[in-house]
Design an enzyme around this catalytic site. Structure first.
Site, mmCIF file in Angstrom:
data_model
loop_
_atom_site.group_PDB
_atom_site.id
_atom_site.type_symbol
_atom_site.label_atom_id
_atom_site.label_comp_id
_atom_site.label_asym_id
_atom_site.label_seq_id
_atom_site.Cartn_x
_atom_site.Cartn_y
_atom_site.Cartn_z
ATOM 1 C CG ASP A 1 11.091 12.914 6.709
ATOM 2 O OD1 ASP A 1 11.194 13.815 5.855
ATOM 3 O OD2 ASP A 1 11.067 11.708 6.434
ATOM 4 C CB ILE B 1 -0.937 0.021 1.223
ATOM 5 C CG1 ILE B 1 -0.155 -0.134 2.532
ATOM 6 C CG2 ILE B 1 -1.995 -1.057 1.103
ATOM 7 C CD1 ILE B 1 -1.011 -0.017 3.786
ATOM 8 N N GLY C 1 8.346 3.739 0.855
ATOM 9 C CA GLY C 1 9.033 4.916 1.364
ATOM 10 C C GLY C 1 10.523 4.696 1.466
#
Length: 864
Positions: A654, A536, A539
């Site tokens: 981040d 799904i 990264g």
């Protein structure tokens, strides 16, 4: 003649039926029960397990000052509406009179759901319970207890010594220590039980035992060790007991391995162990130390439990050997609170043969001395002196009972409350007034400031004591109190524990001690062996799979890519950070797996994916402007909590749209803490560290000077705000040079008065001009070159909430223009003197109601 014969037959049949009914009636009167009572219910009803609960009305000696009520809110975690949605409320002492067999031990179970009943505040409820002259509860607050355990409902189970009179009197009364207090109860269960308690050996005193049979006991813990949850309807002995998984109580890196008896292995009771002791399912599963004897000799299999000080406890160990069949194959020592309870335990020697259950009881006194810290430790270690064939230990089940003191008291103190909201508190949130009266606004400011400051004060004042547990046997281990939802994991020697390689273990004892440890087998099963169809997301850390655990719970499984630049440090940081943080707008880490070179993280599944997917580069539905604003507000709340609400300032490092996830209700949750850093202390202005983050979102000041502050997150969030408004990436190299950086291009357009030209065209006609002005002004301030010029996340949140008001009710929002944002520093100095026990916050856990966000508490008049 035939007619007379037929009549005679029916007369005889009638007398037979009447005699049988009379006999059954006598049996029922001599052995009434069990009683399963739904307090406050008007009629019989069945719970989700199919058990019938009777109305309690005819068992009350007097109902003059007792009223029935229905809870205003049904918490989703309630196992059933029956008996928890009805309650019996008491404003004075009242007694339940229940007929029970004489000279029989009784099992009494009390159910409490602290909610709002008849507009009564659950925080005002303090009460006591006495059963046959034993004090079970004293000045008890179900609301505080529920918050401390982060549970919606409370069950208290007691085993009462035999009644001489044939009556059980359960007296419930409001506490005299609290003005305006009331008592309540939702359910009462009473069972007749055999006397299953024999004298228990007193740990540390080889020649002394504790007479358990004449005592009243409270069940503190009941665990199916190495197995799964066993519901009340699957218990044996007619006692409807519930057995829980032992995983949350495990301490230490090596949690051992679990096993289950093969179908062809017969487990059978003996004369000494019957179904009233434990169901066979408890004895069919077990936890042992693992196959590597060398490793096993260097650690203890350990569980930790929180208990009340100054009481004696009986620890019941359930054993059944279904893997081995000879003496001296598996021999181990048992320790309770760092004292030897049983040397050289051999299950086969006790049982006589495999597949036969046995149990052993040991009593220990837990004092309030610092060395105990209101904890009870249970540990097992191979008995090397016996030179067994396998250096291992095994346990199938564990129960802990608290014994009454010399005054017949079992009541402990109320625990320190958590900030997780109960059902009643959620109801309060949803019933917030919609009034825009200025007095409400001022009250909101004061309340918000109080919440912010109290959180700060309590974080400084309340810190948990650290506890070292030194073992006198081979090796030692130390650690902190284990949260009820976690299990520990520490670095170990270069060998295999529980079938997993620990040579590459990089987790500190703190990091692994705060969340669940999954086996690689569980992860593969839940993700269908990392089936690509379940991916799904992808990264910097690796791929993310949709998975299922515990028979149906949906999760997101993030698997490290060996070639990824984000590796060991990020893995450890993610666990250390997220396992200690709980907030509505932070993604929840469930656990991790570190086996065979794999580094895997397991999170709550976010049904609606990332924010970026709904802005561009995806086929997801377009988000309305209002929904985008609400998502930004949610993410800002999460970041504001990181900066101000946790024990230390935490800088995310981040912040970007792929790290803002959306659950099934479109609530925003900040994720991915692999690069997070603890912020500067009171004597520092920044943290000097290597530059890490995502290009396009990086704070230019941090990039130039390598000095990190929480304002670096503010800059990144400013980019997110423009990304939400314009629906384009933070960096797009395919565009002309001046448009490559969204931050630079948006600021340029804003200053030229041309921002409208780069706004997402799908939002045309949706944005109120005043809202757009406030939103873009906020984003612009976030992107200031120097951190000192940027607003705090609290101020960003204040402005976004105001922008939402401008979007929804521009005329009403004008009322807020004159309201200045509170002076947090001044409020802090003032509120340092305030002690408000009803608002005490936990060390590292909070919700929106206590996050220190002032404006978000009072601006949003719609209720939350």
């Amino acid at each position: 003649m035939k007619t007379k014969t037929l009549i005679l037959f029916y007369v005889i049949l009638l007398f037979t039926i009447l005699n049988k009914a009379e006999a059954q009636s006598k049996i029922s009167q001599s052995n009434p029960g069990p009683y399963i009572l739904a307090c406050g219910a008007s009629s019989d009803a069945k719970d989700s397990d199919g058990r019938t609960w009777r109305s309690d009305s005819k068992f009350l000696s007097s109902s003059k000052d007792a009223i029935t009520a229905t809870a205003q809110y049904q918490d989703p975690s309630l196992p059933s509406a029956v008996p928890y949605m009805t309650a019996r409320i008491f404003t004075s002492q009242s007694t339940y009179n229940i007929s029970v067999p004489k000279n029989n031990r009784l099992l009494l179970r009390l159910h409490f759901y602290p909610s709002i009943y008849s507009n009564l505040n659950p925080n005002d409820s303090y009460f006591g319970v006495i059963a046959n002259e034993f004090t079970l509860l004293k000045n008890f607050s179900a609301s505080i207890t529920a918050r401390a355990l982060t549970q919606a409902y409370i069950v208290r189970e007691f085993s009462l010594s035999p009644s001489q009179s044939g009556n059980l009197n359960v007296t419930i009364f409001p506490s005299s220590q609290q003005n305006g207090s009331y008592a309540f109860v939702n359910g009462i269960e009473v069972f007749t039980m055999p006397d299953i308690f024999l004298p228990a050996a007193l740990v540390g005193f080889s020649d002394q035992t504790v007479d358990v049979g004449s005592s009243c006991l409270q069940t503190m813990t009941r665990l199916n060790v190495g197995g799964q949850y066993i519901s009340a309807i699957n218990d044996s002995g007619g006692l409807d007991r519930t057995w829980y998984d032992d995983t949350p109580y495990l301490f230490g890196a090596a949690s051992g391995v679990t096993s289950q008896a093969d179908k062809d292995v017969k487990i059978q009771y003996s004369n000494d162990v019957t179904e009233s002791i434990a169901p066979l399912n408890v004895y069919r599963t077990a936890r042992s130390m693992g196959p590597n004897g060398t490793v096993n000799k260097n650690y203890n299999l350990t569980w930790v439990f929180q208990v009340d000080a100054n009481f004696t406890y009986v620890v019941r160990f359930h054993f059944c050997e279904f893997q081995l069949d000879k003496l001296n194959q598996r021999v181990f020592d048992i320790f309770v609170n760092n004292q030897t309870a049983q040397p050289s335990a051999d299950v086969i020697a006790w049982a006589g043969s495999p597949g036969v259950p046995v149990y052993k009881d040991y009593a220990v006194y837990v004092s309030d001395q610092p060395d105990y810290d209101e904890e009870l430790w249970v540990a097992m270690h191979p008995s090397a002196s016996m030179k067994p064939e396998y250096y291992d230990a095994i346990l199938n089940g564990l129960e802990i009972f608290k014994l009454n003191d010399t005054e017949g008291n079992l009541a402990g103190l109320n625990p320190t409350p958590s900030v997780m909201p109960t059902g009643a508190e959620k109801t309060k949130e949803f019933s917030t007034s919609r009034s825009s009266n200025s007095a409400h606004v001022i009250g909101g400011i004061a309340g918000g400031a109080a919440g912010c400051v109290i959180a700060f004060v309590v974080i400084i004042v309340i810190t948990r004591k650290k506890k070292n547990f030194n073992r006198s046997k081979s090796g030692s281990c130390s650690g902190n109190w284990l949260p009820i939802y976690g299990s520990s994991h520490t670095s170990t020697s270069k060998s295999t524990i529980s079938g997993r390689s620990s040579a590459g273990s990089h987790l500190s004892s703190l990091a692994g001690g705060l969340c669940r440890h999954f086996s690689l087998g569980e992860i593969k099963y839940g993700s269908k062996n990392f089936d690509e169809s379940r991916v799904i997301g992808v990264g910097g850390f690796g791929k993310v799979y949709k998975g299922v655990i515990d028979g149906g719970t949906k999760v997101a499984i993030k698997r490290s890519n060996p070639s990824s630049e984000q590796g060991v440090n990020e893995f450890e940081t993610e666990i250390e950070m997220l396992s200690k943080l709980r907030h509505k707008h932070l993604v929840s880490l469930i656990g991790f797996c570190e086996e065979q070179g794999e580094m895997i993280l397991v999170y709550d599944y976010m049904a609606n994916g990332t924010l970026r997917e709904h802005l561009y580069r995806g086929d997801k539905p377009c988000l309305s402007w209002k929904k985008r604003l609400e998502i930004c507000i949610g993410a800002a709340k999460g970041l504001h909590y990181l900066h101000t609400g946790a024990k230390y300032t935490i800088i995310h490092r981040d912040v970007k749209t792929t790290n803002i996830l959306l659950d099934e209700n479109w609530e925003a949750k900040v994720s991915d803490f692999g690069l997070s850093k603890t912020g500067p202390n009171l004597n520092q202005t920044h943290v000097s560290t290597m530059v890490k983050g995502s290009f396009g979102y990086l704070d230019p000041e941090y990039f130039r000077r390598q000095q990190l502050t929480e304002k670096s997150d503010v800059y990144s969030f400013g980019v997110v705000l423009f990304e939400v408004l314009c629906a384009r990436p933070a960096l797009n190299p395919s565009l002309p040079k001046e448009q490559v950086s969204l931050a630079d291009w948006a600021l340029s357009c804003l200053r030229k008065g041309e921002l409208g030209e780069i706004i997402d065209p799908r939002l045309e006609g949706q944005i109120n001009p005043e809202c757009l002005e406030k939103f873009s002004e906020t984003a612009e301030k976030c992107l200031a070159d120097h951190g000192i010029e940027r607003p705090s996340m609290g101020d960003v949140l204040w402005n976004l909430e105001f922008a939402l008001q401008l979007q929804e009710n521009p005329d009403q929002a004008a009322n807020f223009v004159a309201v200045e944002k509170p002076d947090h520093a001044a409020a802090h100095l003032q509120m340092l003197r305030i002690i408000d026990e009803d608002n005490v916050l936990g060390e590292e856990e909070t919700d929106d109601s206590s996050s220190g966000v002032v404006f978000s508490q009072m601006v949003n008049q719609r209720g939350r």
